[in-house]
Design an enzyme around this catalytic site. Structure first.
Site, short mmCIF file in Angstrom:
data_model
loop_
_atom_site.label_atom_id
_atom_site.label_comp_id
_atom_site.label_asym_id
_atom_site.label_seq_id
_atom_site.Cartn_x
_atom_site.Cartn_y
_atom_site.Cartn_z
N TYR A 1 17.13 -11.73 24.84
CA TYR A 1 15.89 -11.88 25.60
C TYR A 1 15.18 -10.55 25.80
CZ TYR A 1 18.01 -9.99 29.89
OH TYR A 1 18.58 -9.17 30.82
N LYS B 1 20.59 -6.93 24.26
CA LYS B 1 20.02 -7.61 25.43
C LYS B 1 20.35 -9.10 25.33
CE LYS B 1 15.99 -7.23 28.45
NZ LYS B 1 16.70 -6.89 29.68
N GLU C 1 25.34 1.96 34.61
CA GLU C 1 23.97 1.53 34.90
C GLU C 1 24.02 0.45 35.98
OE1 GLU C 1 22.06 -0.67 31.72
OE2 GLU C 1 23.96 -1.58 31.13
N LEU D 1 22.41 -0.79 28.51
CA LEU D 1 21.23 -1.30 27.84
C LEU D 1 20.26 -0.12 27.68
CD1 LEU D 1 19.76 -3.94 26.85
CD2 LEU D 1 18.38 -3.65 28.89
N1 PLP Z 1 20.11 -2.29 32.23
C1 PLP Z 1 20.29 -3.63 32.32
C2 PLP Z 1 21.69 -4.16 32.32
C3 PLP Z 1 19.19 -4.49 32.37
O1 PLP Z 1 19.37 -5.82 32.42
C4 PLP Z 1 17.88 -3.93 32.39
C5 PLP Z 1 16.71 -4.78 32.47
O2 PLP Z 1 16.79 -5.97 32.68
C6 PLP Z 1 17.74 -2.54 32.33
C7 PLP Z 1 18.88 -1.76 32.23
C8 PLP Z 1 16.38 -1.90 32.32
O3 PLP Z 1 15.75 -2.10 31.08
P1 PLP Z 1 14.17 -2.10 30.93
O4 PLP Z 1 13.71 -0.77 31.42
O5 PLP Z 1 13.94 -2.30 29.47
O6 PLP Z 1 13.65 -3.21 31.78
#
Ligand code: PLP
Length: 283
Positions: free
Chosen positions: A33, A147, A179, A203
């Site tokens: 996603y 993701k 994270e 991620l």
């Molecule tokens: N880390 C995780 C586990 C996430 O699910 C997300 C976003 O949903 C992020 C980091 C932040 O990613 P982004 O800046 O692309 O929204």
């Protein structure tokens, strides 16, 4: 203005029951996603989100149901139909609908679904005060850069945070801060911005990338290296980043207030606001 959804070749009402029982996203979380923030009618970093979508799909051996151009066009059409200016586009692609079996169907027919809804925003109070977080053991798999729709550990961690009156749960793997359950994490130590390197353990957030880019533009020294929970607790500044939160200060970890500095965060967030808002109204 109304929320709008799309499932398998057609626009539908968000409340319509559309997912067949044999949908692999439903049965296995077999899919990927993206969440894209729309500011004033314009999707922000659409290209980067589409690139990550393609990488995630490739990583799980799944094709996309349509060309990237068509997916983007459908997202824009959904946005237009919704009439929402400050929106979130949620997009997911699953390995399709097939009799339940673990191995991939051959051929598999991936299915796109989407929802366009009002953007969630951090309240001005939370933006000003920062948000408390809790820590939780890292129990996720070893491919966190994908993701994936398999979000059960993230869901459980966020629930734990909510029950503790915190805003986010931060995964800690043998002392190393990886994270948040839906965000990346930065700390500042003696003027240097630190964040976990873009490995399998996190991620690769699009907002993380934007923040690193802004830091470079501002001449702020950056180190992409792992750091410990102790370093987080002693950091001059600490903040979370995500598509929905942008960059949000962390006020406390497991009930312990942090130093509360935000000089670098404020400089970075001001630039972030400049990049995303035509008129700087809300910060
Ligand atoms: N880390 C995780 C586990 C996430 O699910 C997300 C976003 O949903 C992020 C980091 C932040 O990613 P982004 O800046 O692309 O929204």
């Amino acid at each position: 203005m109304k929320e709008i959804a799309y499932y398998h070749d057609r626009f539908v009402d968000v409340d319509e029951r559309v997912i067949p029982i044999q949908e692999r996203g439903h049965q296995f979380g077999d899919g990927i996603y993206e969440v894209i923030r729309v500011y004033d009618g314009e999707p922000f970093t659409m290209k980067e989100h589409m690139e990550r979508l393609e990488k995630s799909a490739e990583a799980i051996g799944m094709g996309l149901p349509y060309s990237r151009e068509k997916i983007e066009a459908l997202a824009l059409e959904a946005l237009e139909r919704s009439g929402i200016q400050e929106a979130e586009i949620y997009m997911q692609i699953t390995r399709g609908i097939h009799l339940r079996q673990h191995h991939y169907p051959d051929p598999s027919k991936p299915v796109l679904s989407m929802v366009v809804k009002e953007a969630r925003k951090l309240t001005p109070e939370k933006r000003a005060s920062g948000v408390p977080v809790i820590t939780t053991e890292e129990i996720r798999w070893k491919m966190c850069w994908i993701k994936s729709l398999n979000l059960l550990p993230n869901v459980m961690a966020k629930q734990k945070a909510m029950e503790a009156g915190a805003h986010e749960a931060v995964f800690v793997d043998e002392g190393i801060v990886t994270e948040g359950s839906s965000s990346n994490l930065f700390i500042v130590k003696e003027g240097t911005l630190l964040t976990h390197p873009a490995t399998n353990a996190i991620l690769h957030g699009i907002t993380r990338r934007v923040i690193l880019d802004i830091a470079e533009e501002l001449g702020i020294p950056v180190e992409e290296r792992t750091f410990t929970l102790e370093e987080l607790l002693e950091a001059d500044e600490a903040f979370l980043s995500s598509t929905t939160m942008e960059a949000a200060s962390i006020s406390a970890v497991d009930g312990t207030p942090l130093n509360g500095g935000r000089t670098i965060l404020d400089r970075i967030h001001a630039k972030f606001v400049e990049r995303t808002r035509k008129e700087t109204v809300d910060s």
